[in-house]
Design a protein around this motif. Structure first.
Motif, short mmCIF file in Angstrom:
data_model
loop_
_atom_site.label_atom_id
_atom_site.label_comp_id
_atom_site.label_asym_id
_atom_site.label_seq_id
_atom_site.Cartn_x
_atom_site.Cartn_y
_atom_site.Cartn_z
N ASN A 58 -15.97 -4.37 -0.19
CA ASN A 58 -14.63 -4.97 -0.19
C ASN A 58 -13.72 -4.32 -1.23
O ASN A 58 -12.53 -4.11 -0.99
N TYR A 59 -14.29 -4.00 -2.38
CA TYR A 59 -13.49 -3.40 -3.45
C TYR A 59 -13.04 -1.98 -3.08
O TYR A 59 -11.91 -1.58 -3.40
N ARG A 60 -13.93 -1.24 -2.43
CA ARG A 60 -13.54 0.12 -2.03
C ARG A 60 -12.42 0.08 -1.00
O ARG A 60 -11.45 0.84 -1.09
N LYS A 61 -12.54 -0.81 -0.02
CA LYS A 61 -11.50 -0.93 1.00
C LYS A 61 -10.18 -1.39 0.39
O LYS A 61 -9.11 -0.88 0.74
N ALA A 62 -10.24 -2.37 -0.52
CA ALA A 62 -9.02 -2.85 -1.16
C ALA A 62 -8.38 -1.76 -1.99
O ALA A 62 -7.15 -1.61 -2.02
N TRP A 63 -9.19 -0.96 -2.68
CA TRP A 63 -8.69 0.15 -3.49
C TRP A 63 -7.92 1.15 -2.63
O TRP A 63 -6.84 1.61 -2.99
N GLU A 64 -8.49 1.47 -1.46
CA GLU A 64 -7.87 2.46 -0.59
C GLU A 64 -6.64 1.90 0.12
O GLU A 64 -5.61 2.59 0.22
N MET A 65 -6.72 0.68 0.63
CA MET A 65 -5.63 0.13 1.42
C MET A 65 -4.39 -0.17 0.58
O MET A 65 -3.26 -0.07 1.04
N THR A 66 -4.60 -0.56 -0.66
CA THR A 66 -3.45 -0.82 -1.55
C THR A 66 -2.94 0.43 -2.24
O THR A 66 -1.92 0.37 -2.92
N GLN A 67 -3.67 1.56 -2.05
CA GLN A 67 -3.36 2.77 -2.82
C GLN A 67 -3.24 2.40 -4.30
O GLN A 67 -2.21 2.62 -4.95
N PHE A 68 -4.34 1.82 -4.79
CA PHE A 68 -4.32 1.17 -6.10
C PHE A 68 -3.88 2.09 -7.24
O PHE A 68 -3.12 1.64 -8.12
N PRO A 69 -4.33 3.35 -7.32
CA PRO A 69 -3.86 4.18 -8.44
C PRO A 69 -2.34 4.31 -8.50
O PRO A 69 -1.75 4.25 -9.59
N GLN A 70 -1.69 4.45 -7.34
CA GLN A 70 -0.23 4.56 -7.33
C GLN A 70 0.42 3.24 -7.70
O GLN A 70 1.37 3.21 -8.50
N ALA A 71 -0.09 2.13 -7.13
CA ALA A 71 0.47 0.82 -7.46
C ALA A 71 0.25 0.48 -8.93
O ALA A 71 1.13 -0.09 -9.59
N PHE A 72 -0.92 0.84 -9.46
CA PHE A 72 -1.21 0.60 -10.87
C PHE A 72 -0.26 1.40 -11.75
O PHE A 72 0.25 0.89 -12.76
N GLY A 73 0.00 2.65 -11.39
CA GLY A 73 0.93 3.47 -12.17
C GLY A 73 2.33 2.90 -12.16
O GLY A 73 3.01 2.89 -13.20
N ASN A 74 2.78 2.41 -11.00
CA ASN A 74 4.11 1.80 -10.93
C ASN A 74 4.19 0.54 -11.78
O ASN A 74 5.17 0.33 -12.52
N SER A 75 3.17 -0.30 -11.69
CA SER A 75 3.15 -1.53 -12.50
C SER A 75 3.11 -1.21 -13.98
O SER A 75 3.79 -1.86 -14.79
N LEU A 76 2.32 -0.22 -14.35
CA LEU A 76 2.23 0.16 -15.77
C LEU A 76 3.56 0.70 -16.28
O LEU A 76 4.00 0.35 -17.39
N LEU A 77 4.21 1.54 -15.48
CA LEU A 77 5.50 2.10 -15.88
C LEU A 77 6.54 0.99 -16.04
O LEU A 77 7.26 0.95 -17.06
N VAL A 78 6.63 0.11 -15.06
CA VAL A 78 7.61 -0.96 -15.12
C VAL A 78 7.34 -1.90 -16.29
O VAL A 78 8.26 -2.31 -17.01
N THR A 79 6.07 -2.23 -16.53
CA THR A 79 5.73 -3.17 -17.60
C THR A 79 6.00 -2.57 -18.98
O THR A 79 6.64 -3.20 -19.82
N VAL A 80 5.54 -1.36 -19.22
CA VAL A 80 5.71 -0.74 -20.53
C VAL A 80 7.18 -0.48 -20.82
O VAL A 80 7.70 -0.81 -21.90
N ALA A 81 7.89 0.13 -19.84
CA ALA A 81 9.32 0.40 -20.05
C ALA A 81 10.10 -0.90 -20.18
O ALA A 81 11.04 -0.99 -20.99
N GLY A 82 9.73 -1.92 -19.42
CA GLY A 82 10.43 -3.19 -19.49
C GLY A 82 10.30 -3.87 -20.83
O GLY A 82 11.29 -4.35 -21.41
N ILE A 83 9.08 -3.92 -21.39
CA ILE A 83 8.90 -4.60 -22.67
C ILE A 83 9.55 -3.81 -23.80
O ILE A 83 10.03 -4.40 -24.78
#
Length: 278
Positions: A58-83
């Motif tokens: 389940n974790y492998r499928k979720a990782w691939e379907m959400t394109q987790f590295p890209q989504a994680f990078g976007n969240s990290l950028l928005v969070t760090v720059a925002g704070i």
């Protein structure tokens, strides 16, 4: 003997109630972790039971379907720059309001305090119209500007109380030594604001990282999706892929939970330090 009686009575009961309350708050995490490694059928049949077999796939499928590295990078950028934006602008604004206690600055501070009680849902439509007219839609920078506007009132309120605890004599001594007003803030005041800056950073990071509503209004491109937006892809109009959504939720909350557990002591330090005027 007297202290032992006190501990054995009311204090022991209070501690027991707090432990039970803590366990109640941990129940959702149990359901999340346990059901994230179940098959879809096992999850629907009995969500509270221990998994019959651990479906780590389940974790492998979720990782691939959400394109987790890209989504994680976007969240990290928005969070760090925002704070960083919220922390720096709020610290500068609060410092100015405290050290230049004019009628206009007092009025401006009251405006920021009043903005804290305005519900976000009441300004969603005007926000979309204004950001669209300014060509800020579907842009990370447009999203950051909105986060700055919504995060500034609470942050300025916290910094305002903390700046009052910084002795003005330190700044006067720096001015006598030849510091300019800007040097006084960046070299003297801002380092002293570190406890409150960390507190503001923690509070805003929890909000920005987990926020779904504002990014869903501002971002349309798939390559700009944050983790909450990527996770929502598992919830369609007719189907809900809980066996994949729950692993995606675990992947999404793990970084921010680790960050909070590592930094939570600074929240109490910053608030208590700002509550005393020195």
């Amino acid at each position: 003997m007297e202290s032992a009686r006190k501990y054995g009575g009311r204090l022991l009961l209070t501690e027991g109630l707090m432990v039970l309350a803590g366990l109640v708050f941990l129940v959702p995490f149990y359901f999340l972790l346990v059901n994230s490694v179940k098959s879809f059928g096992d999850l629907l049949s009995n969500a509270a039971s221990w998994p019959v077999s651990f479906e780590w796939e389940n974790y492998r499928k979720a990782w691939e379907m959400t394109q987790f590295p890209q989504a994680f990078g976007n969240s990290l950028l928005v969070t760090v720059a925002g704070i960083l934006l919220i922390g720096l602008f709020s610290a500068m604004a609060a410092y100015r309001m405290v050290r230049h206690n004019s009628r206009f600055n007092r009025f401006l501070f009251m405006v920021f305090v009043a903005a804290m009680v305005i519900p976000f849902q009441s300004i969603m439509i005007p926000l979309v119209k204004v950001t669209g007219a300014l060509h800020l839609m579907d842009s990370i920078w447009g999203l950051l500007i909105c986060y700055l506007g919504f995060g500034a009132p609470v942050s300025i309120f916290l910094f305002h109380g903390f700046v009052k605890s910084v002795p003005a004599e330190i700044e006067e001594a720096a001015v006598v030594d030849g510091c300019s007003p800007y040097a006084v803030f960046w070299r003297i005041v801002l380092p002293l604001l570190k406890p409150m800056f960390v507190t503001v950073a923690i509070l805003n990071s929890l909000w920005i990282w987990n926020d779904y509503l504002l990014p869903s209004l501002m971002l349309q491109s798939a390559e700009l999706r944050t983790i909450p937006l990527a996770t929502y892809a598992f919830f369609g109009q007719y189907t809900k892929q809980w066996d994949l959504a729950l692993p995606a939720l675990v992947l999404g909350i793990t970084p921010i939970v680790i960050f909070f557990l590592a930094m939570q002591r600074y929240i109490i330090e910053g608030i208590t330090a700002g509550s005393v005027k020195g």
